[in-house]
Write an enzyme that holds these catalytic residues in place. Structure first.
Site, PDB file in Angstrom:
ATOM      1  N   ASP A 180      62.829  87.731  26.349  1.00 30.99           N
ATOM      2  CA  ASP A 180      62.970  86.640  27.300  1.00 30.99           C
ATOM      3  C   ASP A 180      61.622  86.437  28.001  1.00 30.99           C
ATOM      4  O   ASP A 180      60.605  86.312  27.333  1.00 30.99           O
ATOM      5  CB  ASP A 180      64.112  86.949  28.279  1.00 30.99           C
ATOM      6  CG  ASP A 180      64.611  85.713  29.012  1.00 30.99           C
ATOM      7  OD1 ASP A 180      65.507  85.032  28.486  1.00 30.99           O
ATOM      8  OD2 ASP A 180      64.087  85.407  30.101  1.00 30.99           O
ATOM      9  N   TYR A 313      60.508  79.155  35.510  1.00 33.07           N
ATOM     10  CA  TYR A 313      60.635  78.139  34.464  1.00 33.07           C
ATOM     11  C   TYR A 313      59.744  76.945  34.763  1.00 33.07           C
ATOM     12  O   TYR A 313      59.048  76.425  33.883  1.00 33.07           O
ATOM     13  CB  TYR A 313      62.099  77.705  34.332  1.00 33.07           C
ATOM     14  CG  TYR A 313      62.986  78.750  33.728  1.00 33.07           C
ATOM     15  CD1 TYR A 313      63.315  78.723  32.376  1.00 33.07           C
ATOM     16  CD2 TYR A 313      63.507  79.786  34.500  1.00 33.07           C
ATOM     17  CE1 TYR A 313      64.128  79.696  31.802  1.00 33.07           C
ATOM     18  CE2 TYR A 313      64.325  80.764  33.944  1.00 33.07           C
ATOM     19  CZ  TYR A 313      64.622  80.709  32.595  1.00 33.07           C
ATOM     20  OH  TYR A 313      65.421  81.677  32.041  1.00 33.07           O
ATOM     21  N   HIS A 369      70.773  89.094  23.011  1.00 35.26           N
ATOM     22  CA  HIS A 369      69.583  88.794  23.797  1.00 35.26           C
ATOM     23  C   HIS A 369      69.147  89.962  24.667  1.00 35.26           C
ATOM     24  O   HIS A 369      67.945  90.183  24.863  1.00 35.26           O
ATOM     25  CB  HIS A 369      69.872  87.569  24.673  1.00 35.26           C
ATOM     26  CG  HIS A 369      68.691  87.055  25.415  1.00 35.26           C
ATOM     27  ND1 HIS A 369      67.595  86.507  24.788  1.00 35.26           N
ATOM     28  CD2 HIS A 369      68.434  86.987  26.753  1.00 35.26           C
ATOM     29  CE1 HIS A 369      66.722  86.118  25.699  1.00 35.26           C
ATOM     30  NE2 HIS A 369      67.199  86.398  26.903  1.00 35.26           N
TER      31      HIS A 369
END
Length: 403
Positions: A180, A313, A369
């Site tokens: 990630d 982000y 993940h």
């Protein structure tokens, strides 16, 4: 080691717990509809109702604190250029074995330093002569590290903060592991500090097809080699994520402040937002309600608030060179890649070969993940194989054991 590194104990104030309880007491939930548990529409309502009720009436945060506080945690100030001093929270587990390899574990969203919890007992032991000193920080704006109040804290600054932390701990050279955002940040570390970040292992690799001008031999091999069945499944999973699971990313990359009002005001909004990802991004992992609520509570009780973590982000999307650095070929830092089939993005192996000299690669049969949490034994074994005596990165890690 620096003298301003202090032991840290998680101790959420009583008034913060009381505030959470009062918000859960006053909870308003969406009206019932016949498709409310159809996960194609989003997080199942029945799950959120159950978790919210347990959070209010049964979940014992203090018990989770006691468990978390068994980890060797610390807090230290780190100066980040242009952003002043940030107090960085981190776990630092040193192995008792001589020759242990310093490893920086970098979490992502919606994870935290807790993602490393199951890895720690595995990596501190010497197996086939390989053991690790593990540093697992809370990224700035996450968990118990400070947040930033100035805009522009992007990929370069995250890498700078973690690199300075490793230097402060006395690790002039180290290896990294990340998925990630850990993928992006550790790639940045390798690009900006290759003399210190000497090898990286990632469990998320993002890269397009090889280009003739960059890697002509890989381009030719790619053109002549059909995709395997696993690679086709991986591309299908990636397409699903792009078409059905990427909305959160677009929102957090463009308007994180708007989402921040929901996160700051409503703990159940944070719960629903994160729990959806815990379900969708794992390989049928049997999450317990205590696990879910502990992960979510770390966000709710974060030093900078639950809204701060979304900003990474935006800053990454709007940093001029973030994507170029992350996806560029780095020939100076050996790379290991582990892929787990229920991750959110799975590119063909010749694609990620464009990221750097691949010293280790493995595609697992299951897992998702959050590899360190879902499949800690498998991930630990991959790290030992890559960095051990017969591993592809041993040429650089053998020197670390002598430091």
């Amino acid at each position: 080691m620096a003298t301003d590194i202090q032991p840290y104990t998680v101790a959420v104030p009583d008034d913060a717990l009381a505030k959470l309880k009062s918000k859960l007491d006053a909870l308003d939930l969406p009206q019932h509809v016949e498709f409310e548990d159809d996960d194609r529409y989003g997080v199942p309502a029945a799950d959120v109702r159950r978790l919210a009720a347990y959070w209010r009436d049964g979940f014992d945060w203090r018990a989770q604190e006691r468990r978390i506080n068994q980890l060797p945690q610390y807090l230290t100030p780190i100066e980040v250029d242009g952003f002043g001093t940030l107090n960085i929270h981190f776990v630092h587990q040193k192995s008792a074995h001589s020759g242990s390899i310093p490893l920086l574990f970098c979490h992502g969203w919606p994870g935290s330093f807790l993602e490393a919890e199951k890895l720690l007992p595995l990596l501190k032991e010497s197996v086939n002569g390989v053991s690790f000193h593990v540093v697992a920080p809370s990224l700035p704006n996450f968990a118990f590290s400070d947040g930033t109040t100035k805009k522009g804290f992007g990929p370069h600054q995250y890498a700078e903060a973690l690199h300075k932390l490793m230097q402060k701990l006395g690790y002039s050279k180290y290896v990294t592991q990340g998925g990630d955002w850990g993928y992006m940040i550790t790639r940045r570390l390798g690009a900006e500090y290759p003399e210190s970040c000497v090898a990286s292992h990632i469990n998320l690799a993002v890269r397009g097809p090889p280009q003739f001008k960059e890697t002509p031999l890989t381009w030719l091999q790619h053109a002549l080699t059909p995709w395997s069945a696993d690679e086709k499944k991986g591309l299908a999973r990636t397409a699903w994520f792009r078409d059905e699971g990427f909305g959160y990313n677009q929102l957090q990359s463009t308007k994180p402040a708007t989402l921040g009002f929901a996160f700051a005001d409503s703990p159940v909004a944070v719960l629903a937002w994160i729990y959806e990802k815990l379900r969708d991004w794992t390989d049928a992992y049997p999450w317990t309600d205590d696990e879910v609520l502990t992960w979510v509570s770390v966000y709710v009780f974060a030093r900078a608030g639950p809204e701060a973590s979304a900003r990474i982000y935006y800053e990454n999307k709007h940093a001029k060179d973030s994507a170029a650095v992350t996806a560029a070929y780095n020939g100076r830092v050996p790379l290991g890649v582990s892929q787990f089939p229920r991750d959110i993005m799975l590119v063909p192996r010749l694609w990620y070969h464009g990221l750097g000299p691949v010293a280790f690669e493995k595609r697992h049969k299951d897992g998702g993940h959050f590899a360190a949490w879902e499949r800690p034994k498998e991930l630990a074994e991959d790290l030992r194989t890559m960095f051990g005596r017969n591993g592809g990165a041993y040429s650089v890690t053998k020197a670390l054991a002598k430091l």
